[in-house]
Enzyme design. Structure first.
Site, PDB file in Angstrom:
ATOM      1  N   GLY A   1      37.724  46.228  36.906  1.00  0.00           N
ATOM      2  CA  GLY A   1      37.413  47.110  37.423  1.00  0.00           C
ATOM      3  C   GLY A   1      35.912  46.972  36.598  1.00  0.00           C
ATOM      4  O   GLY A   1      34.684  48.408  37.817  1.00  0.00           O
TER       5      GLY A   1
ATOM      6  N   GLU B   1      45.147  49.406  31.662  1.00  0.00           N
ATOM      7  CA  GLU B   1      45.153  51.579  31.319  1.00  0.00           C
ATOM      8  C   GLU B   1      46.668  51.582  30.592  1.00  0.00           C
ATOM      9  O   GLU B   1      46.732  52.851  30.535  1.00  0.00           O
ATOM     10  CB  GLU B   1      44.931  51.698  33.373  1.00  0.00           C
TER      11      GLU B   1
ATOM     12  N   GLU C   1      43.547  39.690  30.651  1.00  0.00           N
ATOM     13  CA  GLU C   1      42.698  40.234  30.996  1.00  0.00           C
ATOM     14  C   GLU C   1      41.773  41.577  30.404  1.00  0.00           C
ATOM     15  O   GLU C   1      42.181  42.334  29.416  1.00  0.00           O
ATOM     16  CB  GLU C   1      43.753  41.991  31.802  1.00  0.00           C
TER      17      GLU C   1
ATOM     18  N   LYS D   1      47.526  50.022  41.777  1.00  0.00           N
ATOM     19  CA  LYS D   1      46.961  50.958  40.825  1.00  0.00           C
ATOM     20  C   LYS D   1      47.577  51.903  42.161  1.00  0.00           C
ATOM     21  O   LYS D   1      48.602  51.759  42.126  1.00  0.00           O
ATOM     22  CB  LYS D   1      45.910  50.645  40.166  1.00  0.00           C
TER      23      LYS D   1
ATOM     24  N   SER E   1      37.792  41.732  37.651  1.00  0.00           N
ATOM     25  CA  SER E   1      36.867  41.700  38.533  1.00  0.00           C
ATOM     26  C   SER E   1      36.859  39.956  39.135  1.00  0.00           C
ATOM     27  O   SER E   1      35.698  39.369  39.569  1.00  0.00           O
ATOM     28  CB  SER E   1      35.381  41.663  37.937  1.00  0.00           C
TER      29      SER E   1
ATOM     30  N   ASN F   1      47.459  43.889  41.613  1.00  0.00           N
ATOM     31  CA  ASN F   1      47.394  45.062  41.305  1.00  0.00           C
ATOM     32  C   ASN F   1      47.282  46.215  42.271  1.00  0.00           C
ATOM     33  O   ASN F   1      45.685  47.079  41.768  1.00  0.00           O
ATOM     34  CB  ASN F   1      47.294  45.280  39.798  1.00  0.00           C
TER      35      ASN F   1
ATOM     36  N   HIS G   1      49.465  46.378  31.153  1.00  0.00           N
ATOM     37  CA  HIS G   1      48.949  47.080  31.634  1.00  0.00           C
ATOM     38  C   HIS G   1      47.888  47.937  30.618  1.00  0.00           C
ATOM     39  O   HIS G   1      48.270  48.667  29.961  1.00  0.00           O
ATOM     40  CB  HIS G   1      48.402  46.998  33.251  1.00  0.00           C
TER      41      HIS G   1
HETATM   42  C1  PEP Z   1      43.947  44.850  37.497  1.00  0.00           C
HETATM   43  O1  PEP Z   1      43.789  46.242  37.359  1.00  0.00           O
HETATM   44  O2  PEP Z   1      44.462  44.208  36.842  1.00  0.00           O
HETATM   45  C2  PEP Z   1      42.274  44.205  37.327  1.00  0.00           C
HETATM   46  C3  PEP Z   1      42.165  42.926  37.002  1.00  0.00           C
HETATM   47  O3  PEP Z   1      41.927  45.070  38.149  1.00  0.00           O
HETATM   48  P1  PEP Z   1      40.157  44.550  38.818  1.00  0.00           P
HETATM   49  O4  PEP Z   1      40.359  43.439  39.625  1.00  0.00           O
HETATM   50  O5  PEP Z   1      39.783  45.680  40.030  1.00  0.00           O
HETATM   51  O6  PEP Z   1      38.765  44.394  37.838  1.00  0.00           O
END
Ligand code: PEP
Length: 256
Positions: free
Chosen positions: A171, A97, A165, A12, A211, A10, A95
């Protein structure tokens, strides 16, 4: 029941079109060489078509990061399933976000999931608890609500993928441990089993996201219920993303 592992990146709101083209070009040979794992990149909308052109003759799949559920009309700024169909195999929906910054609700996400499946685009449906929900012991309750509400009236035959997630891990550099992720993903699989039966629960792919890096993917992939990862930050570095997909393939091949 063998589920094909999957690693999705992803990106973003990162990369200009030129940067996206360079990134796909850099990772393509390495990704294309990986066998028995579905590999998916999800660039921003403006880079979908250039990325699709680059990926056309490869085994790497393309995903979008969002989508509206209506086919067309007066929805300024939105992208329809019809526009993505034929270009994208997958679309990330729900997601955190989008839930937290843009206020998306379960009912809204459910409409998007149904529209994606109708248009033969496989949803990567994200669920996960906040830090507060985690610390107050509300993880299972939160996930039950998210999975049940957004998967209402759903048929998993559409190739829907679930991504667990935890919001506190996205992040932050603070991944869930492999044991935590396994326990929670196993719980999500039981929710699907309870609602949709054994066949669908055993077939649905459930990814971990939050992460994920080249340093922790191996441990995560060793867990029986974790079918892959949705990767944010580390998917923007060609070498790291290729390494994550290679390790996923090696670990899951060892289980056969
Ligand atoms: C994500 O945005 O779906 C995500 C898991 O980000 P990150 O791997 O940077 O934590």
């Amino acid at each position: 029941m063998t589920r094909i592992p999957m690693i999705a990146g992803n990106w973003k709101m990162n990369t200009t079109v030129d940067q996206a083209v360079n990134l796909v070009t850099d990772m393509l040979p390495g990704l294309d060489a990986v066998k028995d794992v579905d590999r998916v990149v999800c660039p921003p909308f403006v880079s979908i078509k250039p990325a699709a052109d680059l990926l056309k003759k490869s085994s790497v799949k393309l995903g979008a990061q969002n989508m509206y559920f209506e086919e067309k009309g007066a929805f300024t700024g939105e992208i329809s399933p019809d526009m993505l169909a034929g270009l994208c195999d997958y679309v990330i929906l729900g997601h955190s976000e989008r839930r937290h910054i843009f206020g998306e609700t379960e009912a809204f996400i459910n409409q998007k999931i149904q529209a994606a499946i109708k248009n033969l685009i496989k949803p990567i449906f994200c669920v996960g608890e906040t830090l507060e929900q985690n610390e107050t012991g509300c993880t299972e309750e939160t996930l039950t609500h998210q999975v049940m509400a957004s998967c209402d009236k759903l048929y998993f035959f559409g190739g829907l993928v679930i991504a667990y997630e935890p919001v506190w891990a996205i992040g932050t550099g603070k991944s869930a441990t492999a044991e935590q992720a396994q326990r929670t993903i196993s719980f999500i699989r039981q929710l699907v089993r309870h609602r949709h039966g054994d066949e669908i629960a055993n077939a649905v792919r459930i990814l971990y996201g939050g992460s994920v890096t080249a340093a922790n993917i191996a441990e995560l992939m060793q867990q029986p219920d974790i079918d892959g990862a949705l990767v944010g930050g580390a998917s923007l570095k060609a070498e790291d993303f290729v390494s994550i997909t290679k390790q996923a393939a090696e670990i899951k091949a060892g289980f056969k």
